[in-house]
Design an enzyme around this catalytic site. Structure first.
Site, PDB file in Angstrom:
ATOM      1  CB  CYS A 167       5.872  -2.270  16.571  1.00 30.84           C
ATOM      2  SG  CYS A 167       7.562  -1.879  16.057  1.00 30.84           S
ATOM      3  CB  CYS A 171       6.688  -4.772   9.018  1.00 31.97           C
ATOM      4  SG  CYS A 171       8.005  -3.889   9.888  1.00 31.97           S
ATOM      5  CD  GLU A 200      -2.858  -1.146   2.363  1.00 26.27           C
ATOM      6  OE1 GLU A 200      -4.066  -1.326   2.155  1.00 26.27           O
ATOM      7  OE2 GLU A 200      -2.374  -1.007   3.488  1.00 26.27           O
ATOM      8  CB  CYS A 248       2.501  -1.458  14.008  1.00 31.91           C
ATOM      9  SG  CYS A 248       2.567  -1.212  12.229  1.00 31.91           S
ATOM     10  CB  CYS A 276       2.560   7.539   3.193  1.00 30.55           C
ATOM     11  SG  CYS A 276       2.967   6.448   4.528  1.00 30.55           S
ATOM     12  CB  CYS A 289       0.082   5.961  11.389  1.00 29.96           C
ATOM     13  SG  CYS A 289       0.873   7.382  10.706  1.00 29.96           S
TER      14      CYS A 289
HETATM   15  N1  SAH Z   1       8.889   1.043  10.301  1.00 31.20           N
HETATM   16  C1  SAH Z   1       8.907   2.467  10.209  1.00 31.20           C
HETATM   17  C2  SAH Z   1       7.907   3.068   9.253  1.00 31.20           C
HETATM   18  C3  SAH Z   1       6.487   2.525   9.236  1.00 31.20           C
HETATM   19  S1  SAH Z   1       5.327   3.000  10.476  1.00 31.20           S
HETATM   20  C4  SAH Z   1       8.740   3.072  11.576  1.00 31.20           C
HETATM   21  O1  SAH Z   1       8.410   2.348  12.498  1.00 31.20           O
HETATM   22  O2  SAH Z   1       8.979   4.264  11.736  1.00 31.20           O
HETATM   23  C5  SAH Z   1       5.005   4.685  10.335  1.00 31.20           C
HETATM   24  C6  SAH Z   1       4.585   5.310  11.661  1.00 31.20           C
HETATM   25  O3  SAH Z   1       3.267   4.881  12.071  1.00 31.20           O
HETATM   26  C7  SAH Z   1       5.519   4.949  12.785  1.00 31.20           C
HETATM   27  O4  SAH Z   1       5.830   6.071  13.553  1.00 31.20           O
HETATM   28  C8  SAH Z   1       4.665   3.966  13.580  1.00 31.20           C
HETATM   29  O5  SAH Z   1       5.106   3.855  14.882  1.00 31.20           O
HETATM   30  C9  SAH Z   1       3.292   4.561  13.450  1.00 31.20           C
HETATM   31  N2  SAH Z   1       2.214   3.647  13.821  1.00 31.20           N
HETATM   32  C10 SAH Z   1       2.196   2.308  13.687  1.00 31.20           C
HETATM   33  N3  SAH Z   1       1.040   1.790  14.127  1.00 31.20           N
HETATM   34  C11 SAH Z   1       0.295   2.823  14.551  1.00 31.20           C
HETATM   35  C12 SAH Z   1      -1.023   2.933  15.093  1.00 31.20           C
HETATM   36  N4  SAH Z   1      -1.783   1.868  15.263  1.00 31.20           N
HETATM   37  N5  SAH Z   1      -1.484   4.164  15.396  1.00 31.20           N
HETATM   38  C13 SAH Z   1      -0.715   5.250  15.187  1.00 31.20           C
HETATM   39  N6  SAH Z   1       0.521   5.215  14.661  1.00 31.20           N
HETATM   40  C14 SAH Z   1       1.032   4.011  14.355  1.00 31.20           C
END
Ligand code: SAH
Length: 358
Positions: free
Chosen positions: A124, A120, A100, A127, A113, A343
């Site tokens: 985390c 991934c 995406e 996420c 984006c 995000c």
């Molecule tokens: N792997 C990279 C880029 C992808 S995530 C990173 O971690 O930075 C892009 C952003 O979205 C990151 O800051 C991540 O922490 C945030 N993110 C992930 N899941 C989220 C959620 N459920 N709500 C809000 N932000 C989230």
């Protein structure tokens, strides 16, 4: 990338490599060297989807190019447009993988984006992409192809030109440096997008931050921090155990020292998880140490955890503490929620639908 297609992908080559490879190709066919810049313009300016569109080249040269090279062109599987103008593309790669990318218009910008991996491996806990697991690395050409296809869509739908690119889609860009480095070069020197308008977001891959710092271009860095305390951060982000906060902050300092580079801390605020009042001054201290800009992002609920976003009063409290400490801070409004483009939501829907037997 298809297993059977061994033709080198022009989109994954840096502009320098592209010139060299095309010059060799043209010389080998006894064609003049200006053909190289013709092809280059079709790729970077006219966004040609195939060699057959390159109408100022003789037909037999288009065919010869098509036999020698390819241009990665993902198929749009789904396009969703949010009521706030955000547009999510779900692209189908040659092997069927779905990835995406999201276009986010604001009054003065159009931000794209991009995804750097299919899925991934970072896992985390907050996420959705992390919960879905890792499928494979994207190639440099597949990363650049998202940009080209999105730009084409933007041009065709009166969205204008893409002004900024952020690597905040699916995947951890600094865990795919082999593809991300050349992709950065292509965006910057092929498509002439200023390095300061390109931001790589990482969860804290220290060697990758150091590599990015060593590059001459001033690409921006966003660090997904989410906690100023090691123990809590380790609960949210498994990578914290490998590259703990002190080591991470050293790398960020080195990045800053390389002069004039922007560092942003991303802080996703999850109710009762990482929004305790004691954390706000600690976050302010870390941000001050490296003069980071802080983005507070209300958590976007995902299907795998029943966590909630922090209450607005708590987000405002964090904002005020940071502001009073002299830290530049913004509260990021979630965009594209109605189309699951916010995000951390990317791919969530597709996977949930898959599990429901679609
Ligand atoms: N792997 C990279 C880029 C992808 S995530 C990173 O971690 O930075 C892009 C952003 O979205 C990151 O800051 C991540 O922490 C945030 N993110 C992930 N899941 C989220 C959620 N459920 N709500 C809000 N932000 C989230």
């Amino acid at each position: 990338m298809s297993e059977t297609d061994s033709r080198p992908d022009l989109l994954g080559m840096t502009p320098g490599e592209l010139d060299t490879r095309l010059s060799q190709h043209m010389a080998g066919r006894g064609e003049p060297d200006y053909r190289v810049s013709q092809v280059r313009r079709w790729i970077y300016e006219h966004l040609a989807a195939s060699f057959h569109e390159m109408t100022n080249l003789p037909v037999e040269e288009r065919t010869a190019l098509d036999e020698a090279f390819r241009i990665t062109e993902p198929e749009p599987d789904t396009v969703s447009r949010s009521s706030d103008g955000t547009v999510k593309h779900l692209w189908k790669m040659d092997d069927g993988e779905l990835i995406e990318s999201v276009l986010i218009p604001t009054s003065d910008r159009l931000t794209l984006c991009l995804s750097s991996q299919a899925g991934c491996p970072m896992a985390c806990t907050f996420c959705a992409t992390g919960w879905g697991g890792f499928a494979r690395q994207l190639t440099a050409g597949e990363i650049v192809a998202q940009y080209r296809s999105s730009l084409r869509w933007a041009r065709d739908h009166d969205y204008g030109s893409i002004t900024n690119v952020v690597f905040m889609g699916m995947g951890e860009p600094l865990a795919n440096r082999k593809a991300v480095h050349p992709a950065l070069t292509v965006l910057n020197s092929g498509f002439e997008l200023g390095a300061r308008r390109i931001t790589v977001s990482t969860v804290g891959v220290v060697p990758g931050i150091r590599e990015l710092a060593a590059r001459p271009e001033q690409f921006g860095l966003a660090l997904s921090l989410h906690s100023p305390e090691e123990a809590l951060r380790a609960e949210l982000i498994p990578l914290e155990k490998r590259h703990p906060l002190p080591e991470l902050m050293d790398a960020v300092k080195a990045f800053r020292r390389e002069g004039g580079r922007r560092v942003t801390f991303e802080y996703t605020m999850i109710r009762h998880i990482n929004d305790a009042e004691r954390l706000a001054p600690k976050l302010a201290q870390l941000a001050r140490d490296v003069q980071a800009f802080v983005n507070l992002i209300p958590f976007n609920p995902i299907p795998y955890q029943d966590w909630q976003p922090s209450r607005p009063e708590r987000v405002e409290h964090f904002r005020r503490v940071l502001d009073t400490a002299g830290v530049s801070v913004a509260v990021r409004e979630p965009r594209g929620r109605d189309i699951d483009a916010a995000c951390g939501q990317l791919r969530a829907n597709a996977l949930v639908e898959l599990k429901a037997g679609r």
